[in-house]
Write a protein that holds these residues in place. Structure first.
Motif, PDB file in Angstrom:
ATOM      1  N   LEU A   1       8.017  -1.989   8.599  1.00 35.18           N
ATOM      2  CA  LEU A   1       7.659  -1.200   7.416  1.00 35.18           C
ATOM      3  C   LEU A   1       8.892  -1.000   6.541  1.00 35.18           C
ATOM      4  O   LEU A   1       9.935  -0.562   7.019  1.00 35.18           O
ATOM      5  CB  LEU A   1       7.091   0.167   7.823  1.00 35.18           C
ATOM      6  N   ASN A   2       8.770  -1.312   5.272  1.00 34.74           N
ATOM      7  CA  ASN A   2       9.854  -1.096   4.323  1.00 34.74           C
ATOM      8  C   ASN A   2      10.010   0.410   4.088  1.00 34.74           C
ATOM      9  O   ASN A   2       9.080   1.061   3.629  1.00 34.74           O
ATOM     10  CB  ASN A   2       9.496  -1.822   3.019  1.00 34.74           C
ATOM     11  N   PRO A   3      11.201   0.977   4.396  1.00 36.76           N
ATOM     12  CA  PRO A   3      11.363   2.435   4.303  1.00 36.76           C
ATOM     13  C   PRO A   3      11.186   2.977   2.885  1.00 36.76           C
ATOM     14  O   PRO A   3      10.890   4.158   2.709  1.00 36.76           O
ATOM     15  CB  PRO A   3      12.795   2.671   4.801  1.00 36.76           C
ATOM     16  N   ARG A   4      11.349   2.108   1.877  1.00 37.81           N
ATOM     17  CA  ARG A   4      11.239   2.588   0.493  1.00 37.81           C
ATOM     18  C   ARG A   4       9.863   2.328  -0.111  1.00 37.81           C
ATOM     19  O   ARG A   4       9.639   2.529  -1.291  1.00 37.81           O
ATOM     20  CB  ARG A   4      12.300   1.913  -0.377  1.00 37.81           C
ATOM     21  N   GLN A   5       8.931   1.843   0.706  1.00 38.37           N
ATOM     22  CA  GLN A   5       7.614   1.525   0.167  1.00 38.37           C
ATOM     23  C   GLN A   5       6.612   2.600   0.603  1.00 38.37           C
ATOM     24  O   GLN A   5       6.508   2.919   1.788  1.00 38.37           O
ATOM     25  CB  GLN A   5       7.181   0.156   0.710  1.00 38.37           C
ATOM     26  N   LYS A   6       5.900   3.152  -0.384  1.00 29.89           N
ATOM     27  CA  LYS A   6       4.871   4.135  -0.055  1.00 29.89           C
ATOM     28  C   LYS A   6       3.728   3.444   0.684  1.00 29.89           C
ATOM     29  O   LYS A   6       3.469   2.250   0.483  1.00 29.89           O
ATOM     30  CB  LYS A   6       4.323   4.766  -1.333  1.00 29.89           C
ATOM     31  N   ILE A   7       3.027   4.225   1.526  1.00 31.16           N
ATOM     32  CA  ILE A   7       2.008   3.640   2.382  1.00 31.16           C
ATOM     33  C   ILE A   7       0.899   2.960   1.571  1.00 31.16           C
ATOM     34  O   ILE A   7       0.417   1.885   1.935  1.00 31.16           O
ATOM     35  CB  ILE A   7       1.423   4.723   3.324  1.00 31.16           C
TER      36      ILE A   7
ATOM     37  N   ASP B   1       1.233   1.346  -1.095  1.00 34.26           N
ATOM     38  CA  ASP B   1       1.733   0.024  -1.487  1.00 34.26           C
ATOM     39  C   ASP B   1       1.852  -0.912  -0.292  1.00 34.26           C
ATOM     40  O   ASP B   1       1.642  -2.119  -0.415  1.00 34.26           O
ATOM     41  CB  ASP B   1       3.097   0.168  -2.183  1.00 34.26           C
ATOM     42  N   VAL B   2       2.195  -0.343   0.867  1.00 34.36           N
ATOM     43  CA  VAL B   2       2.246  -1.147   2.099  1.00 34.36           C
ATOM     44  C   VAL B   2       0.881  -1.808   2.316  1.00 34.36           C
ATOM     45  O   VAL B   2       0.789  -2.997   2.641  1.00 34.36           O
ATOM     46  CB  VAL B   2       2.598  -0.265   3.326  1.00 34.36           C
ATOM     47  N   LEU B   3      -0.182  -1.027   2.110  1.00 35.26           N
ATOM     48  CA  LEU B   3      -1.528  -1.544   2.371  1.00 35.26           C
ATOM     49  C   LEU B   3      -2.020  -2.471   1.265  1.00 35.26           C
ATOM     50  O   LEU B   3      -2.745  -3.428   1.518  1.00 35.26           O
ATOM     51  CB  LEU B   3      -2.511  -0.386   2.556  1.00 35.26           C
ATOM     52  N   ALA B   4      -1.615  -2.186   0.031  1.00 31.83           N
ATOM     53  CA  ALA B   4      -2.097  -3.004  -1.094  1.00 31.83           C
ATOM     54  C   ALA B   4      -1.342  -4.327  -1.208  1.00 31.83           C
ATOM     55  O   ALA B   4      -1.857  -5.287  -1.789  1.00 31.83           O
ATOM     56  CB  ALA B   4      -1.975  -2.212  -2.396  1.00 31.83           C
ATOM     57  N   GLU B   5      -0.152  -4.378  -0.622  1.00 34.83           N
ATOM     58  CA  GLU B   5       0.696  -5.556  -0.811  1.00 34.83           C
ATOM     59  C   GLU B   5       0.054  -6.888  -0.399  1.00 34.83           C
ATOM     60  O   GLU B   5       0.152  -7.875  -1.146  1.00 34.83           O
ATOM     61  CB  GLU B   5       2.031  -5.364  -0.085  1.00 34.83           C
ATOM     62  N   PRO B   6      -0.603  -6.960   0.770  1.00 35.40           N
ATOM     63  CA  PRO B   6      -1.237  -8.250   1.113  1.00 35.40           C
ATOM     64  C   PRO B   6      -2.239  -8.717   0.051  1.00 35.40           C
ATOM     65  O   PRO B   6      -2.375  -9.921  -0.182  1.00 35.40           O
ATOM     66  CB  PRO B   6      -1.957  -7.951   2.441  1.00 35.40           C
ATOM     67  N   LEU B   7      -2.906  -7.769  -0.602  1.00 35.65           N
ATOM     68  CA  LEU B   7      -3.861  -8.128  -1.650  1.00 35.65           C
ATOM     69  C   LEU B   7      -3.115  -8.632  -2.891  1.00 35.65           C
ATOM     70  O   LEU B   7      -3.542  -9.579  -3.551  1.00 35.65           O
ATOM     71  CB  LEU B   7      -4.733  -6.924  -2.019  1.00 35.65           C
ATOM     72  N   LEU B   8      -1.992  -7.983  -3.180  1.00 30.64           N
ATOM     73  CA  LEU B   8      -1.178  -8.397  -4.333  1.00 30.64           C
ATOM     74  C   LEU B   8      -0.668  -9.818  -4.138  1.00 30.64           C
ATOM     75  O   LEU B   8      -0.695 -10.641  -5.055  1.00 30.64           O
ATOM     76  CB  LEU B   8       0.001  -7.416  -4.492  1.00 30.64           C
ATOM     77  N   LEU B   9      -0.233 -10.120  -2.910  1.00 32.28           N
ATOM     78  CA  LEU B   9       0.388 -11.417  -2.646  1.00 32.28           C
ATOM     79  C   LEU B   9      -0.630 -12.544  -2.472  1.00 32.28           C
ATOM     80  O   LEU B   9      -0.320 -13.697  -2.700  1.00 32.28           O
ATOM     81  CB  LEU B   9       1.254 -11.342  -1.382  1.00 32.28           C
ATOM     82  N   ASN B  10      -1.852 -12.190  -2.047  1.00 32.31           N
ATOM     83  CA  ASN B  10      -2.785 -13.253  -1.635  1.00 32.31           C
ATOM     84  C   ASN B  10      -4.090 -13.313  -2.411  1.00 32.31           C
ATOM     85  O   ASN B  10      -4.911 -14.184  -2.145  1.00 32.31           O
ATOM     86  CB  ASN B  10      -3.102 -13.099  -0.144  1.00 32.31           C
ATOM     87  N   THR B  11      -4.324 -12.362  -3.310  1.00 29.76           N
ATOM     88  CA  THR B  11      -5.580 -12.396  -4.068  1.00 29.76           C
ATOM     89  C   THR B  11      -5.264 -12.172  -5.548  1.00 29.76           C
ATOM     90  O   THR B  11      -4.128 -11.843  -5.900  1.00 29.76           O
ATOM     91  CB  THR B  11      -6.549 -11.276  -3.626  1.00 29.76           C
ATOM     92  N   ASP B  12      -6.257 -12.360  -6.396  1.00 32.81           N
ATOM     93  CA  ASP B  12      -6.007 -12.042  -7.812  1.00 32.81           C
ATOM     94  C   ASP B  12      -6.674 -10.721  -8.216  1.00 32.81           C
ATOM     95  O   ASP B  12      -6.972 -10.484  -9.384  1.00 32.81           O
ATOM     96  CB  ASP B  12      -6.438 -13.198  -8.727  1.00 32.81           C
ATOM     97  N   MET B  13      -6.892  -9.858  -7.237  1.00 28.33           N
ATOM     98  CA  MET B  13      -7.436  -8.527  -7.515  1.00 28.33           C
ATOM     99  C   MET B  13      -6.536  -7.739  -8.459  1.00 28.33           C
ATOM    100  O   MET B  13      -5.310  -7.818  -8.359  1.00 28.33           O
ATOM    101  CB  MET B  13      -7.478  -7.741  -6.200  1.00 28.33           C
ATOM    102  N   GLY B  14      -7.150  -6.937  -9.314  1.00 25.72           N
ATOM    103  CA  GLY B  14      -6.379  -6.077 -10.218  1.00 25.72           C
ATOM    104  C   GLY B  14      -5.837  -4.867  -9.481  1.00 25.72           C
ATOM    105  O   GLY B  14      -6.227  -4.579  -8.341  1.00 25.72           O
ATOM    106  N   ASN B  15      -4.952  -4.159 -10.155  1.00 28.38           N
ATOM    107  CA  ASN B  15      -4.264  -3.005  -9.563  1.00 28.38           C
ATOM    108  C   ASN B  15      -5.239  -1.941  -9.054  1.00 28.38           C
ATOM    109  O   ASN B  15      -5.095  -1.441  -7.938  1.00 28.38           O
ATOM    110  CB  ASN B  15      -3.310  -2.421 -10.605  1.00 28.38           C
ATOM    111  N   ASP B  16      -6.230  -1.596  -9.887  1.00 25.93           N
ATOM    112  CA  ASP B  16      -7.169  -0.535  -9.496  1.00 25.93           C
ATOM    113  C   ASP B  16      -7.944  -0.905  -8.242  1.00 25.93           C
ATOM    114  O   ASP B  16      -8.112  -0.096  -7.334  1.00 25.93           O
ATOM    115  CB  ASP B  16      -8.169  -0.254 -10.634  1.00 25.93           C
ATOM    116  N   GLU B  17      -8.413  -2.142  -8.201  1.00 26.66           N
ATOM    117  CA  GLU B  17      -9.196  -2.583  -7.055  1.00 26.66           C
ATOM    118  C   GLU B  17      -8.336  -2.611  -5.786  1.00 26.66           C
ATOM    119  O   GLU B  17      -8.796  -2.212  -4.706  1.00 26.66           O
ATOM    120  CB  GLU B  17      -9.796  -3.969  -7.331  1.00 26.66           C
ATOM    121  N   ARG B  18      -7.110  -3.049  -5.941  1.00 29.87           N
ATOM    122  CA  ARG B  18      -6.198  -3.067  -4.781  1.00 29.87           C
ATOM    123  C   ARG B  18      -5.993  -1.662  -4.232  1.00 29.87           C
ATOM    124  O   ARG B  18      -6.041  -1.434  -3.024  1.00 29.87           O
ATOM    125  CB  ARG B  18      -4.832  -3.657  -5.174  1.00 29.87           C
TER     126      ARG B  18
END
Ligand SMILES: Nc1ncnc2c1ncn2[C@@H]1O[C@H](COP(=O)(O)OP(=O)(O)O)[C@@H](O)[C@H]1O
Ligand SMILES: [Mg+2]
Length: 281
Positions: A108-114, A116-133
Motif C-alpha cells: 500500500l502506498n502510504p501517501r495514497q488515500k484508500i 484511490d487505492v481501490l479506484a487505481e486498478p480501474l484507472l489503469l485498466n479501464t476507460d471508466m470516468g472518475n465518477d464511476e471509478r
C-alpha cells in the motif's frame, strides 16, 4: 449448452520451478527444486487450500499462477486458455489473477488515500470516468465491511485486519477469475483471523469467487477449504476433498503434520472469545 463445455478456472500441468543460486568462482551453482511437476484443476466458486511447512514451495507456486514469476517447465491454463510463455503475458490475462499477501502494508502506498487505492486498478485498466471509478471503489469498500468515512483515509490509519480488507477489496476491483491468498491471516490476531475468513466466505458466496488459499495453519485450512493440497519439499504429496484429507490422511507426512497441530479450529476459538466476552469486566 452443456456444462461440460465450461473449462476449469485454473489448470496447471506439470508446473515446475527450479532456482539456481550461488555459483561463484570457487562455488558450484546450486539448484533448488522449489516446485516439482504439480498438477491440479480448480472449479469456479471453490477454494483450494495449499498447505505445508515453511519452504515447501507454496509461495513459489503462488507467484507462478499469478503470473508474477515464470515457471521452469509446465503449463498454466486460465479459463481454459493457455498462458503463452514465449510471447509474454497479455494485460487481459494478467487482470484475471490477483494476489493478496500476508502483509498488505508493504504493497500500500502510504501517501495514497484508500479510495484511490481501490479506484487505481480501474484507472489503469479501464476507460471508466472518475465518477464511476469512485462509485465502484466506494461500493467495494462497503462490501468488505469498511465504512464510507474510510474512503479518504491513509493506510497507516487502519488496523492490520482493516488493511487486509483493503487488500482484498483492491484485488477484486477488476473481477478476477481467481484470487490467490498467500497466508492472508497469518499475521493477525485470532479473533481478527476469524472475521477475515468469514468475509472471504461471504464474498465467495455472493460473487462465486474462486480462491487458492495458502496456509501453514491447518485449523484455518479446515475452516475455509473445499479441497486440500499438501506440499512437501516441492511435491504434492496429498490432494483431495477437505473431508477426505482431514478424516483419512494417506501420506505419512500429512499424518505427522496433522498430529503436530493443536486442535484449535475457528469454531472453538469463537466459543472461547464469546465465553471471555460474557465474563464480568
Ligand atoms: N527467489 C528465490 N531464489 C532462490 N531460492 C528461492 C527463491 N524463492 C524461494 N526459494 C526457495 O524455494 C523453496 C520454496 O520457497 P517458498 O516457495 O517461499 O516456500 P513457502 O512459501 O512454502 O515457505 C525454498 O527452499 C526457498 O528457499
Ligand atoms: Mg510462503
Amino acid at each position: 449448452m452443456s456444462n461440460a463445455a465450461i473449462p476449469p478456472v485454473l489448470e496447471v500441468r506439470n508446473l515446475t520451478r527450479d532456482y539456481v543460486t550461488g555459483g561463484g568462482l570457487f562455488r558450484p551453482a546450486k539448484v533448488v527444486h522449489a516446485v516439482k511437476s504439480v498438477n491440479f484443476t480448480l472449479t469456479k466458486g471453490k477454494t483450494l487450500a495449499v498447505v505445508g511447512e515453511s519452504g515447501c514451495g507454496k509461495s513459489t507456486l503462488a507467484r507462478m499462477i499469478t503470473l508474477i514469476d515464470q515457471q521452469t517447465a509446465g503449463d498454466i491454463l486460465i479459463d481454459g486458455e493457455i498462458v503463452d510463455k514465449t510471447h509474454g503475458v497479455t494485460k487481459a490475462m494478467r487482470q484475471k489473477v490477483q494476489i493478496v499477501f500476508q502483509n498488505p502494508y508493504g504493497s500500500l502506498n502510504p501517501r495514497q488515500k484508500i479510495g484511490d487505492v481501490l479506484a487505481e486498478p480501474l484507472l489503469l485498466n479501464t476507460d471508466m470516468g472518475n465518477d464511476e471509478r469512485r462509485q465502484k471503489a466506494m461500493a467495494m469498500l462497503l462490501k468488505v465491511g469498511l465504512a464510507p468515512e474510510h474512503f479518504n483515509r491513509y493506510p497507516h490509519m487502519f488496523s492490520g485486519g482493516q488493511r487486509q480488507r483493503i487488500a482484498i477489496a483492491r484485488a477484486l476491483m477488476l473481477n478476477p477469475s481467481f484470487l490467490v491468498l498467500d497466508e492472508p491471516v497469518s499475521a493477525l490476531d485470532l479473533s481478527v483471523q476469524a472475521q477475515i475468513l468469514n468475509l472471504l466466505k461471504d464474498l465467495q458466496d455472493e460473487f462465486g469467487l474462486t480462491y487458492v488459499f495458502i496456509s501453514h495453519d491447518l485449523s484455518v485450512v479446515r475452516y475455509i477449504a473445499d479441497e486440500v493440497m499438501v506440499m512437501y519439499f516441492g511435491d504434492v504429496v496429498e490432494h483431495g476433498s477437505r473431508q477426505a484429507v482431514f478424516d483419512n490422511p494417506q501420506h505419512a507426512y500429512t499424518q505427522t503434520l496433522f498430529a503436530a497441530t493443536p486442535k484449535a479450529d475457528v469454531a472453538s476459538i469463537r466459543r472461547r472469545l464469546a465465553a471471555k466476552a460474557a465474563l464480568p469486566a
